[in-house]
Motif scaffolding. Structure first.
Motif, PDB file in Angstrom:
ATOM      1  N   ASP A  53     -17.981  47.784   1.420  1.00 51.45           N
ATOM      2  CA  ASP A  53     -18.421  46.889   2.502  1.00 51.45           C
ATOM      3  C   ASP A  53     -18.669  47.620   3.808  1.00 51.45           C
ATOM      4  OD1 ASP A  53     -18.376  44.638   0.902  1.00 51.45           O
ATOM      5  OD2 ASP A  53     -16.231  44.311   1.231  1.00 51.45           O
ATOM      6  N   GLU A  54     -17.882  48.689   4.048  1.00 54.27           N
ATOM      7  CA  GLU A  54     -18.068  49.409   5.313  1.00 54.27           C
ATOM      8  C   GLU A  54     -17.624  50.875   5.184  1.00 54.27           C
ATOM      9  OE1 GLU A  54     -15.606  47.338   8.179  1.00 54.27           O
ATOM     10  OE2 GLU A  54     -13.861  48.557   7.650  1.00 54.27           O
ATOM     11  N   LEU A  55     -18.197  51.713   6.045  1.00 55.48           N
ATOM     12  CA  LEU A  55     -17.768  53.109   6.178  1.00 55.48           C
ATOM     13  C   LEU A  55     -17.332  53.290   7.623  1.00 55.48           C
ATOM     14  CD1 LEU A  55     -20.644  55.034   4.324  1.00 55.48           C
ATOM     15  CD2 LEU A  55     -18.284  54.850   3.544  1.00 55.48           C
ATOM     16  N   THR A  56     -16.142  53.894   7.825  1.00 53.68           N
ATOM     17  CA  THR A  56     -15.626  54.048   9.189  1.00 53.68           C
ATOM     18  C   THR A  56     -15.523  55.522   9.555  1.00 53.68           C
ATOM     19  OG1 THR A  56     -13.357  54.022   8.376  1.00 53.68           O
ATOM     20  CG2 THR A  56     -14.291  51.910   9.032  1.00 53.68           C
ATOM     21  N   ALA A  57     -15.217  55.781  10.849  1.00 52.89           N
ATOM     22  CA  ALA A  57     -15.151  57.149  11.373  1.00 52.89           C
ATOM     23  C   ALA A  57     -14.242  58.018  10.510  1.00 52.89           C
ATOM     24  CB  ALA A  57     -14.644  57.122  12.809  1.00 52.89           C
ATOM     25  N   GLY A  58     -14.743  59.207  10.159  1.00 50.21           N
ATOM     26  CA  GLY A  58     -13.967  60.138   9.341  1.00 50.21           C
ATOM     27  C   GLY A  58     -14.339  60.101   7.877  1.00 50.21           C
ATOM     28  N   GLU A  59     -15.029  59.042   7.426  1.00 44.54           N
ATOM     29  CA  GLU A  59     -15.332  58.904   5.994  1.00 44.54           C
ATOM     30  C   GLU A  59     -16.691  59.523   5.641  1.00 44.54           C
ATOM     31  OE1 GLU A  59     -12.923  55.221   4.219  1.00 44.54           O
ATOM     32  OE2 GLU A  59     -14.691  54.589   5.323  1.00 44.54           O
ATOM     33  N   VAL A  60     -16.855  59.807   4.343  1.00 38.80           N
ATOM     34  CA  VAL A  60     -18.109  60.357   3.809  1.00 38.80           C
ATOM     35  C   VAL A  60     -18.626  59.375   2.761  1.00 38.80           C
ATOM     36  CG1 VAL A  60     -19.131  62.256   2.474  1.00 38.80           C
ATOM     37  CG2 VAL A  60     -17.401  62.751   4.203  1.00 38.80           C
ATOM     38  N   GLY A  61     -19.927  59.101   2.782  1.00 40.92           N
ATOM     39  CA  GLY A  61     -20.488  58.172   1.789  1.00 40.92           C
ATOM     40  C   GLY A  61     -21.995  58.228   1.805  1.00 40.92           C
ATOM     41  N   TYR A  62     -22.621  57.106   1.434  1.00 45.52           N
ATOM     42  CA  TYR A  62     -24.091  57.089   1.428  1.00 45.52           C
ATOM     43  C   TYR A  62     -24.592  55.790   2.031  1.00 45.52           C
ATOM     44  CZ  TYR A  62     -23.864  53.930  -2.634  1.00 45.52           C
ATOM     45  OH  TYR A  62     -23.617  52.863  -3.470  1.00 45.52           O
ATOM     46  N   ILE A  63     -25.823  55.822   2.532  1.00 46.53           N
ATOM     47  CA  ILE A  63     -26.506  54.630   3.029  1.00 46.53           C
ATOM     48  C   ILE A  63     -27.851  54.570   2.330  1.00 46.53           C
ATOM     49  CG2 ILE A  63     -27.511  53.470   5.042  1.00 46.53           C
ATOM     50  CD1 ILE A  63     -25.485  54.947   6.822  1.00 46.53           C
ATOM     51  N   ALA A  64     -28.083  53.521   1.522  1.00 44.47           N
ATOM     52  CA  ALA A  64     -29.390  53.326   0.870  1.00 44.47           C
ATOM     53  C   ALA A  64     -30.293  52.630   1.888  1.00 44.47           C
ATOM     54  CB  ALA A  64     -29.227  52.492  -0.384  1.00 44.47           C
ATOM     55  N   THR A  65     -31.280  53.364   2.404  1.00 47.56           N
ATOM     56  CA  THR A  65     -32.061  52.872   3.553  1.00 47.56           C
ATOM     57  C   THR A  65     -33.257  52.013   3.159  1.00 47.56           C
ATOM     58  OG1 THR A  65     -33.436  54.853   3.521  1.00 47.56           O
ATOM     59  CG2 THR A  65     -31.442  54.941   4.886  1.00 47.56           C
ATOM     60  N   ILE A 118      -5.701  71.699   6.208  1.00 48.53           N
ATOM     61  CA  ILE A 118      -6.971  71.187   6.769  1.00 48.53           C
ATOM     62  C   ILE A 118      -6.665  69.968   7.645  1.00 48.53           C
ATOM     63  CG2 ILE A 118      -9.184  70.097   6.204  1.00 48.53           C
ATOM     64  CD1 ILE A 118      -9.363  71.980   3.799  1.00 48.53           C
ATOM     65  N   PRO A 119      -7.112  69.981   8.914  1.00 47.96           N
ATOM     66  CA  PRO A 119      -6.777  68.865   9.815  1.00 47.96           C
ATOM     67  C   PRO A 119      -7.522  67.582   9.437  1.00 47.96           C
ATOM     68  CG  PRO A 119      -8.267  70.409  10.896  1.00 47.96           C
ATOM     69  CD  PRO A 119      -7.921  71.012   9.569  1.00 47.96           C
ATOM     70  N   PRO A 120      -6.917  66.417   9.732  1.00 50.75           N
ATOM     71  CA  PRO A 120      -7.621  65.154   9.482  1.00 50.75           C
ATOM     72  C   PRO A 120      -8.759  64.971  10.491  1.00 50.75           C
ATOM     73  CG  PRO A 120      -5.535  64.739  10.582  1.00 50.75           C
ATOM     74  CD  PRO A 120      -5.580  66.207  10.317  1.00 50.75           C
ATOM     75  N   PRO A 121      -9.745  64.137  10.178  1.00 46.45           N
ATOM     76  CA  PRO A 121     -10.844  63.910  11.136  1.00 46.45           C
ATOM     77  C   PRO A 121     -10.367  63.077  12.319  1.00 46.45           C
ATOM     78  CG  PRO A 121     -11.092  62.483   9.221  1.00 46.45           C
ATOM     79  CD  PRO A 121      -9.915  63.362   8.948  1.00 46.45           C
ATOM     80  N   ASN A 122     -11.090  63.150  13.416  1.00 53.73           N
ATOM     81  CA  ASN A 122     -10.806  62.227  14.518  1.00 53.73           C
ATOM     82  C   ASN A 122     -12.112  61.585  14.939  1.00 53.73           C
ATOM     83  OD1 ASN A 122     -12.093  64.243  16.011  1.00 53.73           O
ATOM     84  ND2 ASN A 122     -10.146  65.214  16.519  1.00 53.73           N
ATOM     85  N   GLY A 123     -12.039  60.407  15.422  1.00 52.24           N
ATOM     86  CA  GLY A 123     -13.237  59.658  15.807  1.00 52.24           C
ATOM     87  C   GLY A 123     -12.850  58.216  16.061  1.00 52.24           C
ATOM     88  N   ASP A 124     -13.515  57.573  16.994  1.00 53.04           N
ATOM     89  CA  ASP A 124     -13.192  56.199  17.375  1.00 53.04           C
ATOM     90  C   ASP A 124     -13.938  55.241  16.445  1.00 53.04           C
ATOM     91  OD1 ASP A 124     -12.625  53.826  18.546  1.00 53.04           O
ATOM     92  OD2 ASP A 124     -13.697  54.228  20.435  1.00 53.04           O
TER      93      ASP A 124
END
Length: 601
Positions: A250-262, A182-188
């Motif tokens: 503290d932060e989520l960056t390109a390629g990661e999966v998580g949640y945002i409590a809005t 499975i390829p890694p994600p890409n994103g700036d």
């Protein structure tokens, strides 16, 4: 973590092929969950999911795995719903991944849902990792199933990994294949934020919690964000990852999966498939593929006790907080008093909602016969109206045409049931498109079918006619004009709106006869004769009378002239006539339920 060591993947499978069990084993082998905390179907949090063996809500989990090469990888598993009614949620979850594990049962082979999700994964350009599960069962034929997978996907049979998710056999090989293939994600990481919402749920303390996959940019705590479909801006209360519980970061960056409590108060403001961006530095355009989910099946839900109406309203509002695809509006019925007209994604979604209302909120409900949304073209103005309830259909003289929704259906079955399926589809006004033979002895039949013919008991008839071997998948194809009429039921010349239905002209007579026959058995006798009629427009197509209860007024006449008896009988006749004019008949609930359960011939 470095993007080259992130792997985002999902598991796709037919219902009951072992998707949730494989997810459990992956969590266990990677040490994400200790043996003490382990329970079956960890990611299926609802009791109803465990009982029915099908995932209803998507979920995500982050795992850490040290591969054979000594490197540690961050693996994000996005768990997808397992039923055709939730196909849109599946498509969003697939978009958030780079790869998919295709799980096939070694005893059953590829089935309709596997095929449908496989096509979705191919469209989303995912790397496929085929796995044959349940090799520990006596009836398992992993080599045959691997060959079937090769015939359909083109992936060599020797590359298919045989596993047993139940016993944990060969799970390490799956993890190594994820790392390798499975390829890694890409994103700036420094670009404008683009985060795909692939699911969401409501939390009473944190508001709507959006499950996100970050494609571009970085999101940090307390950084104002914006929903791109409706321009709603908020400051997130918390961001974090699933491990498998919610863990703030503290932060989520390109390629990661998580949640945002809005902190938003309704799921409608943060819909599945939407793109989240930063308010102060927005992305130029949203991610491709967002659409507002439309209900396909409508039914009335009524409390069996009138005083439970406020409880039902509150229960529906609470469920809607977690399920943006559920829509409802108040409705009244002569037979059932006050209730709600609810819209669902499909029949399974309706069943789930009804069961949750009855279990979680302790309600006793009566559901009307499910119907679909029709398009009605008015004769004078050419205006197109959407009709969800048969009771709302305008007078037939004002209608130019009625259009009904049609579905593209794939039926997957052993070849021996070819004739049974053809006959069933023909009875339901099905149009044959084509057939495929993915493997020896297996056939895929493609049909166009009206949704109204499918929602009553098509699936049950398909399963019983094929001894449980057939499976089916369907997608919306479009609206088509059909020769449809409104079938009304009149009891004592008063229309019973809750029993009205829209049917094809060819079926109207038989449906009307069966309705009238069933009601005649169920409606109790009154002191006056009760006519039961089925009518289309102004024409009555079937009628039966419930005979009057008759008091023997001649019992006290021991003798005397015949005129005395005639006088008494005449007096009784006048009384009956007067009673018939002012009397009204209540349709009892058991009569109503019996009519709803009228199966198809």
């Amino acid at each position: 973590m470095d993007q080259s060591r992130i792997r985002n993947f999902c598991i796709i499978a037919h219902i009951d092929h072992g998707k949730s069990t494989l997810a459990d084993r992956l969590l266990q082998v990677t040490g994400t969950i200790s043996d003490r905390e382990m329970q079956e179907q960890v990611l299926d949090s609802m009791d109803i999911e465990r009982e029915k063996g099908v995932t209803i809500k998507a979920s995500a989990v982050r795992m850490s795995y040290t591969a054979a090469n000594g490197e540690t990888y961050e693996m994000n598993l996005i768990d997808t719903p397992g039923h055709v009614d939730f196909a849109y949620e599946v498509s969003r979850a697939l978009q958030g991944c780079e790869g998919a594990i295709l799980v096939v049962d070694a005893t059953q082979g590829i089935e309709a849902q596997t095929l449908a999700n496989l096509y979705m994964a191919v469209e989303a350009d995912l790397e496929l990792l085929p796995v044959v599960n349940k090799i520990d069962l006596p009836a398992a034929a992993p080599e045959d199933v691997a060959q079937e997978i090769e015939n359909i996907t083109g992936i060599a049979a020797e590359d298919v990994i045989p596993i047993s998710a139940k016993t944990g056999s060969n799970i390490e090989a799956v993890l190594e294949a994820i790392v390798r293939k499975i390829p890694p994600p890409n994103g700036d990481r420094d670009g404008p934020l683009q985060a795909l919402v692939f699911d969401s749920h409501y939390d009473s303390y944190k508001g709507v919690i959006a499950y996100v996959r970050i494609f571009e940019g970085t999101v940090r705590n307390r950084q104002p964000i914006k929903m791109m479909s409706n321009d709603v801006s908020v400051e997130p209360i918390e961001i974090g990852i699933f491990n498998p519980g919610m863990v703030p970061v503290d932060e989520l960056t390109a390629g990661e999966v998580g949640y945002i409590a809005t902190g938003l108060k309704t799921v409608r403001e943060c819909r599945v498939g939407d793109t989240i961006t930063l308010r102060d530095r927005p992305a130029a355009k949203p991610l491709h593929g967002y659409q507002a989910v439309k209900p396909m099946v409508y039914a009335g839900l009524y409390p069996s006790e009138g005083e439970d109406y406020p409880l039902l309203k509150e229960a529906l509002e609470r469920l809607q907080l977690n399920d943006a695809s559920l829509v409802f509006e108040p409705e009244t019925s002569n037979a059932l008093n006050f209730g709600f007209r609810c819209g669902f994604l499909g029949l399974f979604h309706m069943e789930i909602i009804q069961e949750r209302l009855e279990r979680e909120y302790d309600l006793d409900l009566v559901a009307t016969a499910p119907s679909v949304e029709y398009e009605v073209v008015m004769a004078n103005t050419g205006e197109v109206r959407f009709i969800e309830s048969p009771a709302d259909l305008p007078d037939e003289s004002t209608i130019a045409e009625i259009r009904e929704p049609w579905m593209h259906v794939q039926i997957f079955a052993p070849e021996e049931f070819y004739g049974t399926i053809m006959e069933l589809a023909r009875k339901r006004r099905g149009e044959f498109i084509k057939q495929e033979n993915p493997a020896p002895g297996r056939v895929v039949l493609h049909y166009y079918l009206p949704l109204a013919e499918m929602i009553v008991d098509f699936y049950d008839k398909l399963k019983s006619g094929t001894r449980g071997y057939a499976s089916m998948d369907y997608e919306f194809d479009g609206y088509r004009a059909s020769d449809l009429v409104k079938l009304e039921v009149l009891v004592a010349k008063t229309p019973v709106d809750a029993l009205a239905m829209i049917v094809h002209t060819d079926d109207a007579y038989h449906r009307g006869q069966r309705l009238v026959t069933e009601l005649k058995k169920r409606i109790p006798r009154q002191m006056f004769e009760v006519p039961i009629q089925a009518a289309t427009g102004k024409r009555v197509i079937s009628r039966a009378n419930v005979q009057a209860l008759r008091k023997d007024v001649l019992a006290k006449c021991y003798g005397g002239d015949i005129t005395r008896k005639k006088k008494l009988l005449e007096k009784q006749k006048k009384g009956k006539k007067r009673m018939k004019m002012i009397g009204n008949v209540e349709v009892p609930q058991e009569a109503f339920m019996a009519v709803l359960k009228l199966g198809e011939d």
